[in-house]
Design a protein around this motif. Structure first.
Motif, PDB file in Angstrom:
ATOM      1  N   ASP A 109       0.601  -1.297   0.007  1.00 42.89           N
ATOM      2  CA  ASP A 109      -0.023   0.055   0.060  1.00 42.89           C
ATOM      3  C   ASP A 109       0.749   1.353  -0.240  1.00 42.89           C
ATOM      4  O   ASP A 109       0.343   2.189  -0.570  1.00 42.89           O
ATOM      5  CB  ASP A 109      -0.982   0.089   1.291  1.00 42.89           C
ATOM      6  CG  ASP A 109      -1.850  -1.206   1.271  1.00 42.89           C
ATOM      7  OD1 ASP A 109      -2.726  -1.476   0.249  1.00 42.89           O
ATOM      8  OD2 ASP A 109      -2.105  -1.740   2.050  1.00 42.89           O
ATOM      9  N   GLU A 129      -0.944   1.909   7.533  1.00 39.65           N
ATOM     10  CA  GLU A 129      -2.534   1.439   7.439  1.00 39.65           C
ATOM     11  C   GLU A 129      -3.246   2.447   6.780  1.00 39.65           C
ATOM     12  O   GLU A 129      -4.209   1.994   6.014  1.00 39.65           O
ATOM     13  CB  GLU A 129      -2.765   1.063   9.070  1.00 39.65           C
ATOM     14  CG  GLU A 129      -2.193   0.051   9.549  1.00 39.65           C
ATOM     15  CD  GLU A 129      -2.421  -0.156  11.019  1.00 39.65           C
ATOM     16  OE1 GLU A 129      -3.432   0.792  11.443  1.00 39.65           O
ATOM     17  OE2 GLU A 129      -1.935  -1.018  11.922  1.00 39.65           O
ATOM     18  N   ARG A 132      -3.656   2.434   2.949  1.00 35.43           N
ATOM     19  CA  ARG A 132      -4.810   1.273   2.392  1.00 35.43           C
ATOM     20  C   ARG A 132      -6.120   2.173   1.764  1.00 35.43           C
ATOM     21  O   ARG A 132      -6.572   1.585   0.642  1.00 35.43           O
ATOM     22  CB  ARG A 132      -5.449   0.295   3.257  1.00 35.43           C
ATOM     23  CG  ARG A 132      -4.387  -0.413   3.868  1.00 35.43           C
ATOM     24  CD  ARG A 132      -5.130  -1.111   5.129  1.00 35.43           C
ATOM     25  NE  ARG A 132      -4.029  -1.501   6.200  1.00 35.43           N
ATOM     26  CZ  ARG A 132      -4.428  -2.004   7.498  1.00 35.43           C
ATOM     27  NH1 ARG A 132      -5.634  -1.982   7.868  1.00 35.43           N
ATOM     28  NH2 ARG A 132      -3.693  -2.440   8.124  1.00 35.43           N
ATOM     29  N   ARG A 136      -3.491   2.156  -5.054  1.00 37.72           N
ATOM     30  CA  ARG A 136      -2.048   1.510  -5.108  1.00 37.72           C
ATOM     31  C   ARG A 136      -1.625   2.040  -6.733  1.00 37.72           C
ATOM     32  O   ARG A 136      -2.179   1.923  -7.557  1.00 37.72           O
ATOM     33  CB  ARG A 136      -2.300   0.094  -4.987  1.00 37.72           C
ATOM     34  CG  ARG A 136      -2.567  -0.462  -3.844  1.00 37.72           C
ATOM     35  CD  ARG A 136      -2.640  -1.796  -3.586  1.00 37.72           C
ATOM     36  NE  ARG A 136      -3.082  -2.461  -2.342  1.00 37.72           N
ATOM     37  CZ  ARG A 136      -3.504  -3.790  -2.452  1.00 37.72           C
ATOM     38  NH1 ARG A 136      -3.501  -4.556  -3.246  1.00 37.72           N
ATOM     39  NH2 ARG A 136      -3.621  -4.217  -0.982  1.00 37.72           N
ATOM     40  N   SER A 150      -1.916  -9.609   1.139  1.00 41.28           N
ATOM     41  CA  SER A 150      -3.000  -8.894   1.712  1.00 41.28           C
ATOM     42  C   SER A 150      -2.359  -8.014   2.765  1.00 41.28           C
ATOM     43  O   SER A 150      -1.296  -8.305   3.216  1.00 41.28           O
ATOM     44  CB  SER A 150      -3.742  -9.920   2.615  1.00 41.28           C
ATOM     45  OG  SER A 150      -4.599 -10.720   1.802  1.00 41.28           O
ATOM     46  N   SER A 151      -3.046  -6.780   2.798  1.00 38.48           N
ATOM     47  CA  SER A 151      -2.252  -5.787   3.911  1.00 38.48           C
ATOM     48  C   SER A 151      -2.232  -6.292   4.985  1.00 38.48           C
ATOM     49  O   SER A 151      -3.070  -7.033   5.729  1.00 38.48           O
ATOM     50  CB  SER A 151      -3.127  -4.404   3.885  1.00 38.48           C
ATOM     51  OG  SER A 151      -3.141  -4.071   2.619  1.00 38.48           O
TER      52      SER A 151
END
Length: 334
Positions: A109, A129, A132, A136, A150-151
């Motif tokens: 991200d 965070e 997100r 992107r 996955s983040s």
């Protein structure tokens, strides 16, 4: 690129980067410059157990697989080293993934270049965070899809878990072990600091006259750091590898000397010549350099007319030569 075939994810990553069309951003544009093979970098902040696979291209920041005793393997954790994170509460080494796959997920991200801010900003996990919620970059979206990434849901919490689990495996170099706590707690006697200031001044002047190698300047900077001298450019200078020294020393040295309040006059300046010869004379006085060699070095490097105060040494070398050619035993009296 030639990575061990058993490093499946790393080889896939190299293939992915190579497959990106030339008219699109590659991973290097976002701070993941893959090396041709695993490297053992000699930054003094790099753990001895680190095998580097990529760099960001800025301030020496690099990413490595950690050797847990079997060499670098597919499931090796990843450490990020930030060489200029020095002093105070700054931590230069961060475990940023239990595996390479998890490390890639951390960056999908926000990219790789900005991850170094973990060493400087305590709130940076929350910034990761927050990223997100932004779009992107295309290459990161492709990376996420290709590797099923996955983040991270709780960046700060996961980083703490990784530190607890793997911090002891980093096998920090001896100088790193001393510098884990703030450097101020390890300051040596003032006399030692003054000695290292003088040594750095001497080495800088001698390099400016072509008498020592750029890597010798970096070594002198490390010695200065170890006795408590601490400025931004000095840290960068000390973190310079031998391979980088030819380029980095000319750029960093003038500002580092200015920050420390130490004299530096530039490449082949008359005052640099004088300081360099004073350093050689000090070596002679301390018994490390014979008088004959002192005169030979001064004459050979600077010739005649370099500086009024060092001209007598060049002339004395001529006298030495005359006596040697004549095999006059009176040479011993000079």
């Amino acid at each position: 690129m030639a990575f061990d075939p058993n490093l499946t994810t790393l080889n896939r990553l190299a293939q992915f980067d190579a497959s990106i069309p030339d008219d699109e951003d590659k991973l290097s544009e976002l701070g993941l410059m893959l090396h041709a093979s695993l490297d053992r970098l000699d930054y003094w902040r790099t753990p001895a157990s680190a095998h580097t696979f990529a760099s960001t291209g800025g301030d020496g920041v690099h990413f490595s697989l950690v050797d847990l005793g079997e060499g670098p393997i597919e499931d090796s954790p990843v450490v990020m080293t930030v060489p200029m994170a020095f002093g105070g509460d700054h931590e230069p080494n961060w475990i940023v993934g239990e595996t390479l796959h998890e490390f890639l997920a951390l960056a999908i991200d926000i990219g790789f270049f900005s991850l170094e801010q973990l060493a400087y900003q305590s709130d940076f996990p929350s910034q990761i965070e927050s990223a997100r919620n932004t779009t992107r970059p295309h290459v990161l979206q492709r990376l996420a899809e290709a590797f099923d990434l996955s983040s991270w849901s709780d960046v700060a919490g996961r980083l703490d878990e990784l530190s607890i689990k793997f911090r002891s495996t980093l096998k920090l170099r001896a100088v790193d072990e001393e510098s884990i706590a703030p450097i101020g707690k390890h300051r040596r006697a003032t006399a030692d600091a003054d000695k290292k200031r003088q040594a750095l001044t001497d080495t800088a002047a001698q390099w400016a006259c072509g008498l020592v190698n750029p890597s010798d300047v970096a070594d002198a900077a490390v010695e200065a750091l170890m006795v408590g001298l601490d400025t931004t450019k000095l840290v960068l200078l000390a973190g310079t590898t031998r391979a980088e020294a030819d380029v980095e020393v000319p750029e960093l040295l003038p500002t580092a000397m200015e920050e420390l309040g130490l004299p530096y006059f530039g490449w082949d300046h008359p005052e640099s010549r004088l300081l360099a010869v004073v350093a050689l004379a000090r070596d002679h006085i301390d018994g490390r350099l014979p008088a004959r060699d002192l005169c030979r070095i001064v004459h050979g490097r600077f010739g005649h007319g370099a500086h009024d105060l060092i001209e007598p040494l060049a002339e004395l070398d001529d006298e030495y030569d005359t006596l040697e050619y004549s095999q006059n035993p009176a040479e011993k009296q000079i």
